[in-house]
Motif scaffolding. Structure first.
Motif, PDB file in Angstrom:
ATOM      1  N   GLY A  94      -2.811  -0.044  -8.679  1.00  0.00           N
ATOM      2  CA  GLY A  94      -3.702  -0.541  -7.640  1.00  0.00           C
ATOM      3  C   GLY A  94      -3.112  -0.474  -6.230  1.00  0.00           C
ATOM      4  O   GLY A  94      -3.836  -0.576  -5.244  1.00  0.00           O
ATOM      5  N   ASP A  95      -1.776  -0.326  -6.148  1.00  0.00           N
ATOM      6  CA  ASP A  95      -1.135  -0.202  -4.833  1.00  0.00           C
ATOM      7  C   ASP A  95      -1.355   1.175  -4.212  1.00  0.00           C
ATOM      8  O   ASP A  95      -1.167   1.362  -3.008  1.00  0.00           O
ATOM      9  N   VAL A  96      -1.704   2.144  -5.045  1.00  0.00           N
ATOM     10  CA  VAL A  96      -1.873   3.514  -4.545  1.00  0.00           C
ATOM     11  C   VAL A  96      -3.255   3.637  -3.908  1.00  0.00           C
ATOM     12  O   VAL A  96      -4.276   3.581  -4.589  1.00  0.00           O
ATOM     13  N   VAL A  97      -3.295   3.767  -2.588  1.00  0.00           N
ATOM     14  CA  VAL A  97      -4.585   3.753  -1.877  1.00  0.00           C
ATOM     15  C   VAL A  97      -5.094   5.154  -1.547  1.00  0.00           C
ATOM     16  O   VAL A  97      -6.250   5.318  -1.168  1.00  0.00           O
ATOM     17  N   ALA A  98      -4.233   6.148  -1.674  1.00  0.00           N
ATOM     18  CA  ALA A  98      -4.645   7.529  -1.394  1.00  0.00           C
ATOM     19  C   ALA A  98      -3.657   8.464  -2.064  1.00  0.00           C
ATOM     20  O   ALA A  98      -2.544   8.054  -2.419  1.00  0.00           O
ATOM     21  N   ALA A  99      -4.070   9.707  -2.254  1.00  0.00           N
ATOM     22  CA  ALA A  99      -3.170  10.685  -2.869  1.00  0.00           C
ATOM     23  C   ALA A  99      -3.298  12.027  -2.174  1.00  0.00           C
ATOM     24  O   ALA A  99      -4.337  12.354  -1.602  1.00  0.00           O
ATOM     25  N   GLY A 100      -2.208  12.784  -2.233  1.00  0.00           N
ATOM     26  CA  GLY A 100      -2.218  14.167  -1.773  1.00  0.00           C
ATOM     27  C   GLY A 100      -1.994  15.051  -2.980  1.00  0.00           C
ATOM     28  O   GLY A 100      -1.225  14.702  -3.876  1.00  0.00           O
TER      29      GLY A 100
ATOM     30  N   VAL B 167       5.936  -0.190  -9.088  1.00  0.00           N
ATOM     31  CA  VAL B 167       4.763  -0.652  -8.338  1.00  0.00           C
ATOM     32  C   VAL B 167       3.531  -0.586  -9.254  1.00  0.00           C
ATOM     33  O   VAL B 167       3.641  -0.158 -10.402  1.00  0.00           O
ATOM     34  N   ALA B 168       2.375  -0.987  -8.741  1.00  0.00           N
ATOM     35  CA  ALA B 168       1.174  -1.013  -9.570  1.00  0.00           C
ATOM     36  C   ALA B 168       0.231   0.118  -9.177  1.00  0.00           C
ATOM     37  O   ALA B 168       0.229   0.559  -8.030  1.00  0.00           O
TER      38      ALA B 168
ATOM     39  N   ARG C 237       0.846  -1.185   0.000  1.00  0.00           N
ATOM     40  CA  ARG C 237       0.000   0.000   0.000  1.00  0.00           C
ATOM     41  C   ARG C 237       0.880   1.233   0.000  1.00  0.00           C
ATOM     42  O   ARG C 237       1.767   1.366   0.856  1.00  0.00           O
ATOM     43  N   ILE C 238       0.636   2.098  -0.973  1.00  0.00           N
ATOM     44  CA  ILE C 238       1.431   3.327  -1.036  1.00  0.00           C
ATOM     45  C   ILE C 238       0.519   4.537  -1.245  1.00  0.00           C
ATOM     46  O   ILE C 238      -0.644   4.405  -1.617  1.00  0.00           O
ATOM     47  N   VAL C 239       1.108   5.699  -0.969  1.00  0.00           N
ATOM     48  CA  VAL C 239       0.387   6.961  -1.100  1.00  0.00           C
ATOM     49  C   VAL C 239       1.148   7.825  -2.100  1.00  0.00           C
ATOM     50  O   VAL C 239       2.383   7.866  -2.084  1.00  0.00           O
TER      51      VAL C 239
ATOM     52  N   LYS D  54       0.221   7.258 -13.633  1.00  0.00           N
ATOM     53  CA  LYS D  54       0.470   5.896 -14.139  1.00  0.00           C
ATOM     54  C   LYS D  54       1.950   5.727 -14.504  1.00  0.00           C
ATOM     55  O   LYS D  54       2.560   4.700 -14.217  1.00  0.00           O
ATOM     56  N   ILE D  55       2.505   6.742 -15.161  1.00  0.00           N
ATOM     57  CA  ILE D  55       3.917   6.673 -15.556  1.00  0.00           C
ATOM     58  C   ILE D  55       4.817   6.638 -14.318  1.00  0.00           C
ATOM     59  O   ILE D  55       5.750   5.836 -14.221  1.00  0.00           O
TER      60      ILE D  55
END
Ligand SMILES: [Zn+2]
Length: 338
Positions: A64-70, A61-62, A2-4, A53-54
């Motif tokens: 789908g691993d990005v669970v939140a963004a700032g 990483v994918a 899980r990444i942000v 995406k790039i």
């Protein structure tokens, strides 16, 4: 995994970063994509998504691993990321007026999006580099660019204020008349004030006030042959090389910061100050001289506060993206996503 993501939307470029739950950044340096903000929200938001995406691919990483963004942008916007109805320099397309850019991006990406203005995002990054993401300390950061931005962080919390203008440090008025060497100067600012911090410490101040004031006093100065706009951009480099007029302009800006920090010492009793932005994208020797001049410009402090540290902000170009990534990570932790 899980990444942000941290997304710093500027006038011309979007800068990305990715952070994991251990507060490790998966992108070392700058990861940029053209911003296309001038073409309005629809195209700009699609562009942000494409760039993300790039960035994710480059970090291995994918999506789908990005669970939140700032997301951080230049202002003016309110604390929730609704851009000013009157528009702004960076969001000139009519569709931006009053646009909720945070909600717009959240819808586009399908993950929670946290918003900060770029000054506050930079300030949070500065705070994080000194004290980490779970701290009790108070820091103030000023970022000297075309204007002057910054922010106040109190125990990890960004001081956003009632309508989102907390930490608009550039427009705090200073007793600028006490700075030696600019007697008679009336420094104006875009905000309408005379003598706010930005009016005596910014690239805009050099162009608008300092060069017209000093060039007649330094006969035959090479910058006199140029337009003020282009000349202003050369002042920092010439100051670093020791040009007397340009160095004097930087000394005065440092003393203005000294007066400002004194006001802030008495308001917040902070643990540290950070100074960043284009003005200090110089060699270390010049940075050290500048900080010494800032201290020289501060009125005498109480004994207990005399040793308050003043740091030069690290990693200037990635500060916004990284700061807002940290803010989004904290939000994601609170909501159980991380
Ligand atoms: Zn101002």
């Amino acid at each position: 995994m899980r990444i942000v993501a941290g997304i710093d939307l500027g006038g011309t470029a979007i800068n990305y970063t990715l952070v994991n739950g251990k507060e490790q950044f998966l992108i070392e340096g700058l990861c940029e994509h053209p911003a296309l903000a001038k073409q309005g929200p629809e195209i700009c938001l699609r562009q942000i998504e494409d760039g993300l995406k790039i960035a994710v691919q480059e970090a291995g990483v994918a999506v789908g691993d990005v669970v939140a963004a700032g997301l951080d942008t230049p202002g003016p916007a309110n604390a929730e990321g609704v851009l000013s109805a009157r528009g702004s320099t960076n969001f000139v397309h009519p569709d931006w007026a009053g646009f909720d850019i945070r909600a717009g991006l959240e819808k586009k990406l399908g993950i929670p999006v946290t918003y900060l203005n770029d000054g506050n995002a930079g300030a949070l990054w500065g705070h994080f580099t000194l004290f980490g993401a779970r701290s009790k300390e108070t820091t103030l950061t000023i970022v000297i660019g075309t204007g002057l931005g910054g922010g106040v962080i109190i125990a990890d919390n960004v001081l956003k204020g009632r309508v989102g203008f907390g930490g608009e440090l550039g427009h705090v008025l200073l007793p600028y008349q006490s700075i030696a060497g600019i007697e008679g100067l009336k420094p104006g600012c875009n905000c309408g004030r005379i003598g706010c911090l930005e009016s005596v410490c910014s690239l805009g101040a050099i162009e608008r006030s300092f060069l017209p004031f000093f060039l007649p006093r330094y006969a035959g100065h090479p910058l006199a042959a140029m337009g003020l706009h282009d000349a202003a951009k050369l002042v920092r480099g010439m100051a670093e090389k020791g040009d007397p007029m340009c160095k004097e302009i930087f000394r005065i800006q440092a003393h203005a910061i000294g007066l400002f920090l004194d006001e802030m010492v008495n308001t917040f009793d902070p643990d540290a100050f950070l100074i960043g932005g284009g003005a200090l994208e110089t060699g270390e020797e010049f940075q050290r001289w500048f900080i010494r001049e800032v201290r020289a410009g501060m009125p005498p402090q109480r004994e207990e506060q005399a040793d308050i540290p003043i740091y030069v902000m690290p990693n200037g170009d990635t500060a916004g993206a990284r700061g807002v990534a940290i803010e989004a990570l904290k939000q994601a932790r609170r909501s159980g996503l991380m």
